[in-house]
Design a protein around this motif. Sequence first.
Motif, PDB file in Angstrom:
ATOM      1  N   GLY A  22      55.103  89.630  16.573  1.00 37.25           N
ATOM      2  CA  GLY A  22      53.778  89.324  17.102  1.00 37.25           C
ATOM      3  C   GLY A  22      53.827  88.855  18.543  1.00 37.25           C
ATOM      4  O   GLY A  22      52.983  89.246  19.370  1.00 37.25           O
ATOM      5  N   SER A  23      54.814  88.047  18.862  1.00 35.87           N
ATOM      6  CA  SER A  23      54.964  87.570  20.243  1.00 35.87           C
ATOM      7  C   SER A  23      55.233  88.738  21.177  1.00 35.87           C
ATOM      8  O   SER A  23      54.707  88.789  22.297  1.00 35.87           O
ATOM      9  CB  SER A  23      56.112  86.567  20.331  1.00 35.87           C
ATOM     10  N   GLY A  24      56.037  89.675  20.709  1.00 39.41           N
ATOM     11  CA  GLY A  24      56.332  90.845  21.529  1.00 39.41           C
ATOM     12  C   GLY A  24      55.094  91.689  21.781  1.00 39.41           C
ATOM     13  O   GLY A  24      54.834  92.116  22.913  1.00 39.41           O
TER      14      GLY A  24
ATOM     15  N   ARG B  58      52.304  88.017   8.661  1.00 37.51           N
ATOM     16  CA  ARG B  58      52.875  86.941   9.453  1.00 37.51           C
ATOM     17  C   ARG B  58      53.838  86.048   8.670  1.00 37.51           C
ATOM     18  O   ARG B  58      54.664  85.370   9.277  1.00 37.51           O
ATOM     19  CB  ARG B  58      51.759  86.089  10.064  1.00 37.51           C
TER      20      ARG B  58
ATOM     21  N   LEU C 112      52.013  90.671  21.658  1.00 37.94           N
ATOM     22  CA  LEU C 112      51.099  89.887  22.511  1.00 37.94           C
ATOM     23  C   LEU C 112      51.496  89.951  23.971  1.00 37.94           C
ATOM     24  O   LEU C 112      50.642  90.105  24.851  1.00 37.94           O
ATOM     25  CB  LEU C 112      51.079  88.431  22.052  1.00 37.94           C
ATOM     26  N   CYS C 113      52.782  89.811  24.238  1.00 38.29           N
ATOM     27  CA  CYS C 113      53.250  89.860  25.636  1.00 38.29           C
ATOM     28  C   CYS C 113      52.912  91.210  26.256  1.00 38.29           C
ATOM     29  O   CYS C 113      52.395  91.284  27.385  1.00 38.29           O
ATOM     30  CB  CYS C 113      54.765  89.639  25.698  1.00 38.29           C
TER      31      CYS C 113
ATOM     32  N   GLY D  55      58.583  91.591  26.332  1.00 38.32           N
ATOM     33  CA  GLY D  55      57.931  91.827  25.050  1.00 38.32           C
ATOM     34  C   GLY D  55      58.757  92.750  24.167  1.00 38.32           C
ATOM     35  O   GLY D  55      58.846  92.566  22.957  1.00 38.32           O
TER      36      GLY D  55
ATOM     37  N   GLY E 196      62.719  90.703  16.714  1.00 40.40           N
ATOM     38  CA  GLY E 196      61.936  90.548  15.495  1.00 40.40           C
ATOM     39  C   GLY E 196      62.315  91.543  14.413  1.00 40.40           C
ATOM     40  O   GLY E 196      62.496  91.183  13.249  1.00 40.40           O
TER      41      GLY E 196
ATOM     42  N   LEU F  37      61.518  90.826  22.551  1.00 44.46           N
ATOM     43  CA  LEU F  37      61.032  90.088  21.380  1.00 44.46           C
ATOM     44  C   LEU F  37      60.826  91.030  20.188  1.00 44.46           C
ATOM     45  O   LEU F  37      61.123  90.678  19.044  1.00 44.46           O
ATOM     46  CB  LEU F  37      59.712  89.381  21.716  1.00 44.46           C
TER      47      LEU F  37
ATOM     48  N   TRP G 124      49.569  90.173  11.974  1.00 42.56           N
ATOM     49  CA  TRP G 124      48.896  88.997  11.424  1.00 42.56           C
ATOM     50  C   TRP G 124      48.889  89.025   9.900  1.00 42.56           C
ATOM     51  O   TRP G 124      49.138  88.016   9.251  1.00 42.56           O
ATOM     52  CB  TRP G 124      47.469  88.911  11.968  1.00 42.56           C
TER      53      TRP G 124
ATOM     54  N   TRP H 188      56.800  86.688  13.424  1.00 42.48           N
ATOM     55  CA  TRP H 188      56.335  85.886  14.566  1.00 42.48           C
ATOM     56  C   TRP H 188      56.955  86.404  15.859  1.00 42.48           C
ATOM     57  O   TRP H 188      56.311  86.414  16.905  1.00 42.48           O
ATOM     58  CB  TRP H 188      56.664  84.405  14.348  1.00 42.48           C
ATOM     59  N   LEU H 189      58.186  86.848  15.785  1.00 42.53           N
ATOM     60  CA  LEU H 189      58.818  87.459  16.961  1.00 42.53           C
ATOM     61  C   LEU H 189      58.129  88.786  17.291  1.00 42.53           C
ATOM     62  O   LEU H 189      57.854  89.082  18.459  1.00 42.53           O
ATOM     63  CB  LEU H 189      60.306  87.697  16.694  1.00 42.53           C
TER      64      LEU H 189
END
Lengths: 188, 51
Positions: free
Chosen positions: A89-91, A80, A93-94, A163, A170, A166, A77, A86-87
């Motif tokens: 972070g998505s990874g 970011r 998060l997943c 994840g 990223g 991603l 974050w 963002w990739l």
Amino acid sequence: MILLLAVACGLVAGMLRARLQQRPYRIAQLEAIELVVLGVVPQLVAFHIPGTAARFPEALVPPLLLISQLLLLAFVWLNRRRPGFWLLGSGVLCNLLVIALNGGWMPIAPQTVAQIALAPQQWQAGERFGLSKDRVMPAEEIRLAFLSDHLVLPWWRVAFSPGDVLLAAGVFYLLWAHGGAQEDIKEV
Amino acid sequence: MKTLFREASLFVSKVNRQHIQLFLLVLTLSLFLLGAGAPAAEGGTGGMTGG
């Protein structure tokens, strides 16, 4: 290990890009690196250093994993605006989502274990997979199974999650972007 | 010994700020990936998981 290949490939691609465009390979400084250290060092103790991993209480694995993932998410974050985050972070998060919904462990189905373990019959549902953050769970009991460690490479005994894909994308993009123009890597 | 020391000094003098920044970046990202999704799961008789 497979994700570390993304670091190597991204670095090579970025440096090649810089060389071809006759630019220096620029490196932006990341924010809050200490969050990465705080998040990962406990995991090194719990999963990667054989002497400590074997003694680490299993009951502490879920809270450790969740807290460290949250620290890594905080790192993402704070960075970011950097390319690729963002990739990343998505990874995170997943992986965090599937771990949180499955009792604090990354679930792995017996069918996946059968594809990567040399002696799959020794792994029973409910058991921790080696000294990892994975727990063998019946496929029908895994929540958000599509986010679990179910992807397998046929030539390499590795199971990974979407994840992780991603995360690899990223970090590759981040390192590749540093070989481009200054506008590609400055804060937007 | 003197030669070794001289070569080490030459090497260190070539390491500049950018090298150190790059090393820190790669180290940070590698640690990050290790924590976010790249454990080596020794399954006793083999097998690894990526996250």
